[in-house]
Scaffold this active site. Structure first.
Site, short mmCIF file in Angstrom:
data_model
loop_
_atom_site.label_atom_id
_atom_site.label_comp_id
_atom_site.label_asym_id
_atom_site.label_seq_id
_atom_site.Cartn_x
_atom_site.Cartn_y
_atom_site.Cartn_z
N HIS A 291 0.82 -1.22 0.00
CA HIS A 291 0.00 0.00 0.00
C HIS A 291 0.85 1.27 0.00
O HIS A 291 2.00 1.24 -0.41
CB HIS A 291 -1.00 -0.04 1.16
CG HIS A 291 -1.70 -1.36 1.23
ND1 HIS A 291 -2.79 -1.68 0.45
CD2 HIS A 291 -1.42 -2.50 1.95
CE1 HIS A 291 -3.16 -2.94 0.69
NE2 HIS A 291 -2.34 -3.45 1.59
N GLU A 305 -2.39 0.17 7.95
CA GLU A 305 -1.48 -0.87 7.47
C GLU A 305 -0.27 -0.28 6.76
O GLU A 305 0.86 -0.72 6.97
CB GLU A 305 -2.25 -1.81 6.52
CG GLU A 305 -1.39 -2.90 5.91
CD GLU A 305 -2.14 -3.74 4.88
OE1 GLU A 305 -3.37 -3.52 4.71
OE2 GLU A 305 -1.52 -4.60 4.24
N HIS A 358 2.35 -7.11 4.83
CA HIS A 358 0.97 -6.64 4.94
C HIS A 358 0.40 -6.91 6.33
O HIS A 358 0.96 -7.69 7.10
CB HIS A 358 0.08 -7.36 3.91
CG HIS A 358 0.35 -6.91 2.51
ND1 HIS A 358 -0.42 -5.99 1.86
CD2 HIS A 358 1.35 -7.24 1.65
CE1 HIS A 358 0.08 -5.76 0.65
NE2 HIS A 358 1.16 -6.51 0.50
N GLU A 427 1.22 -11.68 6.11
CA GLU A 427 0.17 -10.93 6.80
C GLU A 427 0.47 -11.07 8.28
O GLU A 427 0.24 -12.12 8.88
CB GLU A 427 -1.22 -11.51 6.47
CG GLU A 427 -1.64 -11.37 5.01
CD GLU A 427 -2.22 -9.98 4.69
OE1 GLU A 427 -2.19 -9.09 5.56
OE2 GLU A 427 -2.69 -9.80 3.54
ZN LIG Z 1 -2.33 -5.30 2.54
#
Ligand SMILES: [Zn+2]
Length: 486
Positions: A291, A305, A358, A427
């Site tokens: 991102h 995030e 992430h 993640e």
């Molecule tokens: Zn992400």
């Protein structure tokens, strides 16, 4: 206490008894070193293994200053590099120069970089600061600056600072002192501190393996060990490992020891892996903070995030910056990058592996850590590699944060699918889940996560790609390899 066996050893050399020393070393004696010079033990130790030479058969010139070229040659020999003369990348080091082969190989390994004007200045006198950097890079202490390198040498008891607390980085060095520093770097029993050297059990994988007093076959054998025997591993010098077994400390070739128990049911001789390179400066790890800018990613409890994964990714890089492995971030500020720009960055920078960072969100209803890889070979051919990478990452993330284990699993993400190297997407947790968010919000926890990703990368290179040369890099975080998981 520390030097006791060495005194015994050199006494034996001079009396000519006890050890099967080579003819050349047994006869070596320099009139300007004699048997009383303060550096005589270290000088004769290096000469014994062909690492240092006299300036003639009878003279060592201990008070002569060391040039940069001489230092490169001695370190190159300590690392067991091929000294055959060759063309170099420096305008002032011709292929006829005696150390040209060592210099160029050390350039290739990232140990030597020379001056910005393309020169190496081989006849210039070496400074203490340059010595600290050279020894640090050669022996994998993970220092990229003179100040860090000199602290490492002082911590390890290889060099001492001056009474005023300074290191004297710009002072020059005479051959006697350089010999002392180099011998201490090679063999911990010459060092002035009792830092814990041995921290990992390893198994011998051949019979009748010689444990030698130095890192090449010119050094005599202290004791033999056999297949299956456990030795304590300390550190690596070139292709050799410094180990302790039955109270004796010495060197074995790194191919003959391994982390895993050798298979007792396999009567075949072990496959000897090719000798590792000294430092893995050829490896490039791409870290991709997800991102950025107008795309905040997942959000929860006031955290975004894009910010969290950027801060962790930057910490990951600081761990790699203490090693010769290069870490490159697809973004290091709050900018927006198309997915295609991320994979393009990875291939343009010759990445060996790609890790995308992430955090998850699902209305607060889910929690835990997971890692994705792409499993269809049609696009990214590195299917097994990516799965192994994801497995090692998931393992270390769970070890660091002990959140719920959602597994290493296949996922169809652009940065995994459209990549040209082993790739995984981590993640770290659910940013909108209260338990996970407490970890995500903590700077201490973020640093643990960064260290986990760093170690997972070493695990992958070590176990999956068989890169034994990353082993010393675990020492930068006082860590050790994970179990083999793929
Ligand atoms: Zn992400």
């Amino acid at each position: 206490m520390k030097k006791l066996w060495l005194y015994a050893f050199f006494a034996a050399v001079f009396i000519g008894l006890g050890f099967p020393v080579t003819q050349a070393s047994a006869n070596t004696s320099f009139s300007d070193v004699g048997t009383t010079h303060r550096a005589q033990e270290e000088i004769y130790y290096l000469v014994e293994g062909g690492i240092a030479n006299g300036i003639s058969s009878t003279s060592f010139s201990p008070n002569q200053q060391v040039t940069r070229g001489q230092a490169a040659a001695m370190l190159g020999r300590a690392l067991g590099l091929n000294g055959e003369k060759k063309t170099t990348s420096f305008s002032d080091v011709s292929s006829n120069y005696f150390a040209s082969g060592y210099i160029q190989q050390m350039v290739n390994k990232g140990i030597i970089s020379g001056y910005p004007n393309g020169q190496f200045q081989p006849n210039k006198t070496l400074t203490r600061g340059e010595m600290a950097l050279l020894i640090s890079r050669s022996f994998g202490y993970g220092a990229n600056s003179v100040s860090i390198a000199s602290s490492r040498l002082m911590e390890k008891g290889i060099a001492q600072g001056y009474a005023d607390g300074s290191f004297g980085a710009s002072e020059t060095i005479i051959r006697a002192d350089f010999s002392v520093f180099l011998a201490r770097g090679i063999h911990s029993q010459f060092r002035t501190s009792d830092e814990q050297t041995f921290n990992r059990p390893m198994y011998v994988n051949v019979d009748s393996l010689n444990v030698r007093t130095g890192p090449n076959t010119q050094y005599p054998s202290l004791v033999k060990v056999n297949k299956g025997q456990v030795v304590e591993y300390g550190y690596t010098i070139g292709d050799w490992s410094f180990i302790r077994v039955n109270g004796k400390e010495g060197f074995v070739h790194s191919s003959y020891i391994q982390i895993d128990v050798p298979d007792p049911n396999n009567p075949k001789p072990p496959v000897v892996t090719p000798p590792p390179t000294t430092v893995p400066s050829d490896l490039v790890v791409i870290i991709d903070p997800g991102h950025g800018a107008h795309d905040p990613g997942a959000q929860g409890f006031g955290y975004k995030e894009k910010d969290v994964v950027l801060s962790i990714s930057k910490s990951i890089k600081t761990y790699f910056d203490k090693t010769p492995i290069q870490a490159k971030l697809t973004r290091s500020t709050d900018v927006f990058l198309e997915l295609g720009a991320r994979t393009k960055f990875a291939s343009q920078n010759n990445g060996d592996i790609f890790i995308s960072m992430h955090a998850n969100a699902l209305n607060g209803s889910a929690n835990g850590t997971e890692t994705y890889y792409y499993r269809t070979a049609a696009t990214n051919p590195y299917v097994n590699d990516s799965k192994a990478l994801a497995t090692y990452i998931q393992n270390r993330m769970l070890e660091a944060w002990d959140l719920a284990d959602r597994g290493a699993r296949p996922g169809n993400y652009y940065v995994l699918r459209e990549n040209t190297m082993p790739a995984a997407l981590a993640e770290i947790g659910f940013i909108d889940n209260k338990t996970d968010n407490a970890y995500i919000a903590s700077t201490t926890r973020r640093d643990q996560m960064a260290k986990a990703i760093f170690m997972a990368t070493l695990d992958y290179f070590y176990h999956y790609e068989g890169r034994k040369d990353v082993l010393p890099l675990y020492n930068t975080v006082n860590g050790k390899p994970s179990p083999k998981l793929h």
